[in-house]
Design an enzyme around this catalytic site. Sequence first.
Site, short mmCIF file in Angstrom:
data_model
loop_
_atom_site.label_atom_id
_atom_site.label_comp_id
_atom_site.label_asym_id
_atom_site.label_seq_id
_atom_site.Cartn_x
_atom_site.Cartn_y
_atom_site.Cartn_z
N ALA A 183 32.91 36.62 32.40
CA ALA A 183 33.59 36.74 33.54
C ALA A 183 32.88 36.23 34.09
O ALA A 183 32.01 35.94 34.28
CB ALA A 183 34.33 37.68 33.67
N THR A 241 37.31 46.32 34.40
CA THR A 241 36.65 47.14 35.01
C THR A 241 37.81 48.23 35.86
O THR A 241 39.58 48.08 35.80
CB THR A 241 36.69 46.16 36.66
N ASP A 242 37.03 49.46 36.61
CA ASP A 242 38.30 50.24 37.10
C ASP A 242 38.63 49.33 38.50
O ASP A 242 39.07 50.22 38.68
CB ASP A 242 36.94 51.46 37.42
N GLU A 243 38.05 48.23 39.06
CA GLU A 243 38.93 48.05 39.78
C GLU A 243 40.41 47.13 40.00
O GLU A 243 40.66 47.36 40.92
CB GLU A 243 37.72 46.68 40.05
N TYR A 292 38.81 38.49 42.73
CA TYR A 292 38.29 39.44 41.60
C TYR A 292 39.01 40.47 40.27
O TYR A 292 39.46 40.11 39.46
CB TYR A 292 36.80 40.30 41.69
N LYS A 347 41.15 40.34 36.38
CA LYS A 347 40.71 40.77 35.86
C LYS A 347 42.45 42.16 35.32
O LYS A 347 42.90 41.57 34.12
CB LYS A 347 39.79 42.04 36.32
P1 NAD Z 1 27.49 38.86 34.86
O1 NAD Z 1 28.03 38.10 35.79
O2 NAD Z 1 26.33 39.68 35.17
O3 NAD Z 1 27.63 37.89 33.12
C1 NAD Z 1 28.90 37.33 32.93
C2 NAD Z 1 28.09 36.23 31.89
O4 NAD Z 1 29.46 35.41 31.29
C3 NAD Z 1 27.18 35.89 32.28
O5 NAD Z 1 26.36 35.08 31.47
C4 NAD Z 1 28.46 34.09 32.52
O6 NAD Z 1 27.42 32.57 31.73
C5 NAD Z 1 29.30 33.90 31.28
N1 NAD Z 1 30.60 33.29 31.67
C6 NAD Z 1 30.79 33.31 32.89
N2 NAD Z 1 31.65 32.54 32.98
C7 NAD Z 1 31.91 31.87 32.10
C8 NAD Z 1 32.78 30.43 31.09
N3 NAD Z 1 33.81 30.34 31.47
N4 NAD Z 1 32.83 30.73 29.52
C9 NAD Z 1 31.51 31.26 28.29
N5 NAD Z 1 31.25 32.80 29.43
C10 NAD Z 1 31.30 32.22 30.62
O7 NAD Z 1 28.41 40.38 34.53
P2 NAD Z 1 28.80 41.69 34.22
O8 NAD Z 1 28.46 42.35 35.33
O9 NAD Z 1 27.61 41.16 32.68
O10 NAD Z 1 29.71 41.99 33.21
C11 NAD Z 1 30.53 41.43 32.02
C12 NAD Z 1 32.21 42.50 32.05
O11 NAD Z 1 31.87 43.60 32.14
C13 NAD Z 1 32.96 41.00 33.35
O12 NAD Z 1 34.19 41.26 31.94
C14 NAD Z 1 33.37 42.36 34.11
O13 NAD Z 1 34.77 41.72 34.38
C15 NAD Z 1 32.98 43.21 33.26
N6 NAD Z 1 32.70 44.39 34.67
C16 NAD Z 1 31.32 44.37 35.48
C17 NAD Z 1 30.89 46.00 35.19
C18 NAD Z 1 30.30 45.67 36.85
O14 NAD Z 1 29.34 46.21 37.66
N7 NAD Z 1 29.08 44.89 36.52
C19 NAD Z 1 31.86 46.93 35.63
C20 NAD Z 1 32.91 46.97 35.19
C21 NAD Z 1 33.63 45.65 34.60
#
Ligand code: NAD
Length: 352
Positions: A81, A130-132, A157, A161
């Site tokens: 994402a 996400t909880d958002e 964002y 989601k």
């Molecule tokens: P991140 O930005 O660190 O990593 C996202 C990864 O997805 C990257 O490696 C990127 O290259 C890959 N990516 C992006 N677009 C892509 C595409 N079009 N095709 C293939 N790969 C693609 O994100 P994160 O913080 O590790 O979050 C991971 C997931 O968890 C997300 O879905 C996010 O919504 C969810 N999330 C994150 C948090 C947080 O606190 N970071 C909290 C709740 C949920």
Amino acid sequence: MKLLITGGAGFIGSAVVRLAVARGHQVVNLDALTYAACLDNVAPVADSPLYTFEQADIRDRASLNRIFTEHAPDAVMHLAAESHVDRSIDGPGDFVETNITGTYNMLEAARVWWVQAGRPDGFRFHHISTDEVFGSLPANPEVKFTEDTPYDPRSPYSASKAASDHLVRAWHETYGLPVVLTNCSNNYGPYHFPEKLVPVVILNALAGKPLPIYGKGENIRDWLYVEDHADALLTVLEKGVLGRSYNIGGENERTNLELVRTLCAILDEIRPKSAGRYADQIAFVADRPGHDARYAIDPSRIREELGWRPSVTVEEGLKRTVQWYLDNEAWWRPLQARDGVGQRLGTGRGAA
Ligand code: NAD
């Protein structure tokens, strides 16, 4: 189990990849390697015979079809994402394309594969969210997000989601695709890309730069150590009830200002400055437009149904995280040169 994990070169995805391989699962890591990715995140498992990497974009349906056919996964964990709220304010288009259309492509590729494979009972499509999506809570500590809280996303964002969550539920109801969903609070820990609050504060502190706090720093988040999140995700994948969603929280609500002060105190202890204290570097800056006041998770469902709880307090997790950044400059230093890192993004005045 053979797991197809998307976004496995990112922050949370790489923690899931590392843990899944350590537990003996076969893993195919599908990642487009955007600005937020770093293959060093999976270096600890890259040479394992259990690990395979596929560079592919979830906006490209043909690549997804090939990958499903070639690897025949038992389950999908979909984390890829666009993830940075500030970037979603400046450029929402990428969030719509990757988070909504990309999830649609993943669902369709998974559905075609699952039907061709004879609709195996054990197949799972685990959507990580996400909880958002639930919007913003009042300060009252009695009120928390449950799985029944109505969706009320407020940033590009979280809206993207939320849309992806709805698609996943629709594919379950309409086509019978075996899905589970999780909605998680703010993560922190090793390999966190240096544009998010915790690494920005640690690295700016070490560099003697201001520690930027949006608004008055009163926004409350429920902080979860990333390795606990990875463990929760594998728990839900293995034990979660089909079609059900699970909220995952850290049981660690803190204001942003409290969090930053805790980080400063840890640094004062393990890497004291020659003069003064790290908290002297705190600088209040203009708030994020539409900044949600409070997120907090009611973790009753995952705790009572699946027996899962976080293993570390935020103080312990932050200590481990600070030490990790002190020990891993070779990881974070090159990432600071990436586009947009170190700049103030998401003021609402950026280009679309
Ligand atoms: P991140 O930005 O660190 O990593 C996202 C990864 O997805 C990257 O490696 C990127 O290259 C890959 N990516 C992006 N677009 C892509 C595409 N079009 N095709 C293939 N790969 C693609 O994100 P994160 O913080 O590790 O979050 C991971 C997931 O968890 C997300 O879905 C996010 O919504 C969810 N999330 C994150 C948090 C947080 O606190 N970071 C909290 C709740 C949920």
